[in-house]
Design an enzyme around this catalytic site. Structure first.
Site, PDB file in Angstrom:
ATOM      1  N   SER A 142      -3.137  -4.745  11.346  1.00 28.35           N
ATOM      2  CA  SER A 142      -2.156  -3.767  10.839  1.00 28.35           C
ATOM      3  C   SER A 142      -2.096  -2.315  12.772  1.00 28.35           C
ATOM      4  O   SER A 142      -2.557  -2.014  13.032  1.00 28.35           O
ATOM      5  CB  SER A 142      -2.824  -3.541   9.902  1.00 28.35           C
ATOM      6  OG  SER A 142      -0.950  -2.470   8.974  1.00 28.35           O
ATOM      7  N   TYR A 155      -6.663   2.491   3.652  1.00 27.79           N
ATOM      8  CA  TYR A 155      -5.956   1.119   3.567  1.00 27.79           C
ATOM      9  C   TYR A 155      -6.538   1.301   5.528  1.00 27.79           C
ATOM     10  O   TYR A 155      -6.799   0.023   6.064  1.00 27.79           O
ATOM     11  CB  TYR A 155      -4.579   0.362   3.503  1.00 27.79           C
ATOM     12  CG  TYR A 155      -3.976  -0.040   3.747  1.00 27.79           C
ATOM     13  CD1 TYR A 155      -4.473  -1.228   3.283  1.00 27.79           C
ATOM     14  CD2 TYR A 155      -2.843  -0.127   4.755  1.00 27.79           C
ATOM     15  CE1 TYR A 155      -4.172  -2.670   4.253  1.00 27.79           C
ATOM     16  CE2 TYR A 155      -2.591  -1.603   5.528  1.00 27.79           C
ATOM     17  CZ  TYR A 155      -3.181  -2.613   5.260  1.00 27.79           C
ATOM     18  OH  TYR A 155      -2.372  -3.647   5.496  1.00 27.79           O
TER      19      TYR A 155
HETATM   20  N1  LIG Z   1       2.755  -7.889   4.547  1.00 23.79           N
HETATM   21  C1  LIG Z   1       3.141  -6.487   5.857  1.00 23.79           C
HETATM   22  O1  LIG Z   1       3.580  -5.737   5.938  1.00 23.79           O
HETATM   23  C2  LIG Z   1       1.303  -6.689   6.566  1.00 23.79           C
HETATM   24  C3  LIG Z   1       0.920  -5.682   7.285  1.00 23.79           C
HETATM   25  C4  LIG Z   1       0.260  -5.770   7.961  1.00 23.79           C
HETATM   26  C5  LIG Z   1      -0.750  -5.908   8.079  1.00 23.79           C
HETATM   27  N2  LIG Z   1      -0.657  -7.417   6.715  1.00 23.79           N
HETATM   28  C6  LIG Z   1      -2.534  -7.870   7.110  1.00 23.79           C
HETATM   29  O2  LIG Z   1      -1.553  -9.089   6.598  1.00 23.79           O
HETATM   30  C7  LIG Z   1      -2.753 -10.148   5.804  1.00 23.79           C
HETATM   31  C8  LIG Z   1      -2.003 -10.388   4.939  1.00 23.79           C
HETATM   32  O3  LIG Z   1      -1.155 -10.477   3.755  1.00 23.79           O
HETATM   33  P1  LIG Z   1      -0.068 -10.520   3.342  1.00 23.79           P
HETATM   34  O4  LIG Z   1       1.078  -9.346   4.316  1.00 23.79           O
HETATM   35  O5  LIG Z   1      -0.112 -11.449   3.986  1.00 23.79           O
HETATM   36  O6  LIG Z   1       0.315 -10.372   2.154  1.00 23.79           O
HETATM   37  P2  LIG Z   1      -0.468 -11.280   0.885  1.00 23.79           P
HETATM   38  O7  LIG Z   1       0.343 -12.351   0.607  1.00 23.79           O
HETATM   39  O8  LIG Z   1      -0.172 -10.303  -0.354  1.00 23.79           O
HETATM   40  O9  LIG Z   1      -0.761 -12.590   1.185  1.00 23.79           O
HETATM   41  C9  LIG Z   1      -2.392 -11.830   0.773  1.00 23.79           C
HETATM   42  C10 LIG Z   1      -3.555 -12.991   0.897  1.00 23.79           C
HETATM   43  O10 LIG Z   1      -4.880 -12.246   0.621  1.00 23.79           O
HETATM   44  C11 LIG Z   1      -5.902 -12.893  -0.316  1.00 23.79           C
HETATM   45  N3  LIG Z   1      -6.625 -12.085  -1.104  1.00 23.79           N
HETATM   46  C12 LIG Z   1      -7.130 -10.791  -1.709  1.00 23.79           C
HETATM   47  N4  LIG Z   1      -8.033 -11.011  -1.907  1.00 23.79           N
HETATM   48  C13 LIG Z   1      -9.347 -11.690  -1.661  1.00 23.79           C
HETATM   49  C14 LIG Z   1     -10.137 -12.261  -2.363  1.00 23.79           C
HETATM   50  N5  LIG Z   1     -11.023 -11.970  -2.350  1.00 23.79           N
HETATM   51  N6  LIG Z   1     -10.248 -13.343  -1.445  1.00 23.79           N
HETATM   52  C15 LIG Z   1      -9.338 -14.164  -0.819  1.00 23.79           C
HETATM   53  N7  LIG Z   1      -8.390 -14.070  -0.955  1.00 23.79           N
HETATM   54  C16 LIG Z   1      -8.043 -12.688  -0.672  1.00 23.79           C
HETATM   55  C17 LIG Z   1      -4.643 -13.296  -1.404  1.00 23.79           C
HETATM   56  O11 LIG Z   1      -4.746 -14.923  -2.071  1.00 23.79           O
HETATM   57  P3  LIG Z   1      -5.530 -14.885  -3.646  1.00 23.79           P
HETATM   58  O12 LIG Z   1      -4.936 -13.672  -3.974  1.00 23.79           O
HETATM   59  O13 LIG Z   1      -4.787 -16.175  -3.661  1.00 23.79           O
HETATM   60  O14 LIG Z   1      -6.810 -14.900  -3.238  1.00 23.79           O
HETATM   61  C18 LIG Z   1      -2.981 -14.045  -0.150  1.00 23.79           C
HETATM   62  O15 LIG Z   1      -3.247 -14.891   0.142  1.00 23.79           O
HETATM   63  C19 LIG Z   1      -3.348  -9.028   4.835  1.00 23.79           C
HETATM   64  O16 LIG Z   1      -4.768  -8.895   5.837  1.00 23.79           O
HETATM   65  C20 LIG Z   1      -2.334  -7.444   4.656  1.00 23.79           C
HETATM   66  O17 LIG Z   1      -3.494  -6.583   5.324  1.00 23.79           O
HETATM   67  C21 LIG Z   1       0.463  -6.947   6.647  1.00 23.79           C
END
Ligand SMILES: NC(=O)c1ccc[n+]([C@@H]2O[C@H](COP(=O)([O-])OP(=O)(O)OC[C@H]3O[C@@H](n4cnc5c(N)ncnc54)[C@H](OP(=O)(O)O)[C@@H]3O)[C@@H](O)[C@H]2O)c1
Length: 248
Positions: A142, A155
């Site tokens: 991130s 975080y």
């Molecule tokens: N959105 C942003 O602004 C942003 C910015 C920078 C970085 N990121 C990073 O991008 C990545 C994806 O996030 P996103 O933005 O796409 O959010 P999201 O839609 O909330 O997706 C998060 C994913 O992680 C999975 N997850 C959470 N806990 C888990 C566990 N214990 N075991 C297996 N899977 C798990 C969830 O699936 P289940 O709940 O079905 O298990 C979901 O598929 C993360 O690492 C986040 O830190 C996001």
């Protein structure tokens, strides 16, 4: 011939957001994709879409914080599809709050998923990739993995850890022909902020997530696809990608 024909890509956190978009994008590039997360109903919807587009996909219910499940995910991918060429370590949670709030359960969840979960899956994948003599690890970090601010400390701590682990892995795996890429997104429109419980932190992040032209999950998926389709001599180590309107 599609660029990833014959390759197998494992994507964690594929039930929503960036992971879901990455699975669809890599499948469209020809990879057989293994989609892992806890929400099986969401994985099944994704499987239907990928198969409907002619792709090959294997859903795996997996909580990455469980070391046995994390190892079984990789072993299952190898047994069913023959190799693990790409691992996208994407599963993550973001529960923002100032440290003085003492939300230690949320700190633990973030470290368990974002750091320990990534390590468990990576551990198993590295063994397979070393045997194969090739592979590509893509770790989703991130902007918060490069800089922090009030309310984002824990975080950020998990994402600083992801960056340190990624850079060490890159150096450790050079002889094994395993590439390592860290992807550092700014604000992306996904479910990620929905899990914040602290009202002050929610308000603090609102302006960022209400930008007119926030990044979409497919923007990050496209960056990942670019990184994993380069010739073997090219190792893209780090991609920092913000919405054009995001200042910090
Ligand atoms: N959105 C942003 O602004 C942003 C910015 C920078 C970085 N990121 C990073 O991008 C990545 C994806 O996030 P996103 O933005 O796409 O959010 P999201 O839609 O909330 O997706 C998060 C994913 O992680 C999975 N997850 C959470 N806990 C888990 C566990 N214990 N075991 C297996 N899977 C798990 C969830 O699936 P289940 O709940 O079905 O298990 C979901 O598929 C993360 O690492 C986040 O830190 C996001």
């Amino acid at each position: 011939m599609a660029k990833l024909d014959g390759k197998v890509a494992v994507i964690t956190g594929a039930s929503s957001g960036i992971g879901e978009a990455t699975a669809e994008t890599l499948a469209a590039e020809g990879a057989a994709v293994v989609v892992a997360a806890r929400r099986e109903d969401r994985l099944n919807d994704l499987v239907g879409r990928i198969e409907g587009d002619g792709g090959r996909v294997l859903p795996v219910a997996c909580d990455v914080t469980d070391e046995e499940q994390a190892h079984a995910l990789i072993q299952g991918a190898k047994d069913e599809l023959g190799s693990v060429d790409i691992l996208v370590n994407n599963a993550g949670v973001m529960q923002l709050s100032k440290i003085e709030k003492g939300l230690s359960d949320e700190w633990r969840t973030m470290f368990d998923v974002n750091v320990m979960g990534l390590l468990y899956v990576t551990d198993a994948a590295v063994q397979v990739m070393k045997e194969q003599g090739s592979g590509h690890l893509v770790n989703i970090s991130s902007v918060a993995g490069r800089k922090t601010r009030p309310g984002v400390g824990v975080y950020s701590g998990t994402k600083f850890a992801v960056n340190a682990i990624s850079e060490a892995l890159r150096q450790e795996l050079i002889e094994d022909n395993v590439r390592v890429t860290m992807i550092e997104p700014g604000a992306v429109e996904t479910e990620l902020p929905n899990h914040i419980t602290d009202e002050e932190a929610k308000e603090g992040i609102d302006a960022l997530y209400q930008l007119d032209d926030i990044l979409q999950a497919e923007d990050i998926a496209n960056a990942i696809a670019y990184c994993v389709t380069q010739p073997p001599r090219v190792s893209i180590n780090e991609v920092l990608i913000r919405p054009t309107q995001q200042a910090n």
